[in-house]
Motif scaffolding. Structure first.
Motif, PDB file in Angstrom:
ATOM      1  N   UNK A 144      84.257  59.103  33.671  1.00  0.00           N
ATOM      2  CA  UNK A 144      84.976  59.670  35.578  1.00  0.00           C
ATOM      3  C   UNK A 144      84.834  58.067  35.467  1.00  0.00           C
ATOM      4  N   UNK A 145      86.263  57.144  36.319  1.00  0.00           N
ATOM      5  CA  UNK A 145      86.111  55.949  36.859  1.00  0.00           C
ATOM      6  C   UNK A 145      86.766  56.291  38.260  1.00  0.00           C
ATOM      7  N   UNK A 146      86.084  55.661  39.435  1.00  0.00           N
ATOM      8  CA  UNK A 146      86.139  56.396  40.725  1.00  0.00           C
ATOM      9  C   UNK A 146      86.032  55.056  41.286  1.00  0.00           C
ATOM     10  N   UNK A 147      87.853  55.212  42.370  1.00  0.00           N
ATOM     11  CA  UNK A 147      87.884  53.897  43.124  1.00  0.00           C
ATOM     12  C   UNK A 147      88.193  54.444  44.238  1.00  0.00           C
ATOM     13  N   UNK A 148      88.800  53.523  45.368  1.00  0.00           N
ATOM     14  CA  UNK A 148      89.528  53.831  46.706  1.00  0.00           C
ATOM     15  C   UNK A 148      90.146  53.990  46.324  1.00  0.00           C
ATOM     16  N   UNK A 149      91.318  54.456  46.135  1.00  0.00           N
ATOM     17  CA  UNK A 149      92.272  54.857  46.862  1.00  0.00           C
ATOM     18  C   UNK A 149      93.324  53.580  47.687  1.00  0.00           C
TER      19      UNK A 149
END
Length: 312
Positions: A144-149
């Motif tokens: 899972x890659x998680x970023x600020x939108x």
């Protein structure tokens, strides 16, 4: 990442609309036994979440491709047959998001309570936020890659929109057997493929919108209800008790689909990718692409550690 092309199942699509749960239930042409279940116990409905982060989940092959490209692209094997050239992201709801949503929910029910009284109320949402929209596991892979939108929208605007802000639109509502998916499309201003879709609102009574964060009014936070909500407005308290029978229902979530032309790569620095990737378990049903294989969490963590050692 909720790319629906991996699925081979019945679905009903409503283009250019985000239809509420009540809208779908009132549609006489929809036949869905979960949606029509009239025995669902009382639960927190239309809870407003303010979500800052999104995630993209993939398998090992996708993981290695993302690091090889230093970013995200439409999988080459899907491009010739894919009608929608998207990179798919899902809202990544955090525990802080749930706590904040609970405060808003309690304030809406008990507006006369003081700000100090709200945090003292026993937790409510944790009993009901059990759908895949709130889980660490994923049907789409182990990585899972998680970023600020906001960060991704900035990268997208810099790379594909002439350093202008991209456009966000209401793309569709998709009803599956036990799932409601609301899709938001992101595209450059000079792309006219989505002109028939309304702009995503920044406020109002809709299902979701964007105002620096994505706000989402979750209408069905679980696919299985074992507990029920009991609101006592006289004393200003909510109690949660067990329902006499386990009930199955639809659940809803929001996806963000970034429009990608052939050859486009949404570039992100590799060091940033390393910081934003984590391993997770694969949840049933497994919706990995055919060439991908689900791994145990231990196997996924070892692969990720090896990649980080080589790059970092």
């Amino acid at each position: 990442m909720m790319s629906q092309k991996a699925r081979d199942c019945k679905r009903t699509t409503f283009k250019g609309q985000h239809l509420s749960l009540s809208d779908l239930k009132e549609d006489p042409y929809i036949e869905n036994r979960y949606l029509s279940n009239k025995s669902i116990p009382a639960y927190p409905e239309s809870v407003e979440f303010h979500v800052q982060t999104v995630s993209h989940v993939t398998g090992e092959r996708g993981l290695r491709g993302i690091f090889l490209d230093s970013g995200f692209r439409q999988p080459p094997e899907l491009a010739p047959n894919q009608q929608r050239p998207f990179i798919w992201m899902s809202l990544a709801v955090t525990s802080d998001d749930i706590r904040s949503a609970e405060e808003r929910f309690l304030k809406s029910l008990f507006p006369h309570k003081s700000p100090d009284q709200i945090p003292e109320h026993p937790p409510v949402l944790e009993h009901f936020t059990s759908s895949k929209a709130f889980q660490e596991k994923s049907s789409y892979g182990n990585f899972r890659f998680t970023f600020s939108l906001k960060e991704l929208l900035w990268h997208y605007g810099e790379q594909f929109c002439g350093r202008q802000s991209p456009v966000l639109r209401v793309y569709e509502t998709v009803l599956y057997k036990q799932e409601i998916q609301y899709t938001v499309v992101v595209h450059p201003r000079d792309i006219d493929l989505y002109d028939d879709c309304p702009r995503l609102p920044n406020h109002g009574d809709g299902v979701c919108g964007y105002c620096g964060v994505m706000w989402w009014r979750c209408q069905a936070p679980s696919d299985t209800y074992k507990k029920k909500l009991e609101v006592n407005r006289f004393v200003g308290r909510i109690d949660v008790s067990y329902h006499h029978k386990e009930e199955y229902y639809v659940w809803d979530h929001v996806c963000v689909a970034f429009h990608m032309e052939p050859g486009w790569v949404l570039n992100v620095d590799r060091k940033r990718l390393l910081k934003r990737v984590s391993a997770c378990e694969v949840a049933p049903p497994c919706l990995l692409r055919p060439q991908e294989t689900p791994l145990s969490l231990n196997e996924a963590e070892h692969i990720l550690a090896d990649i980080k050692a080589k790059i970092g």
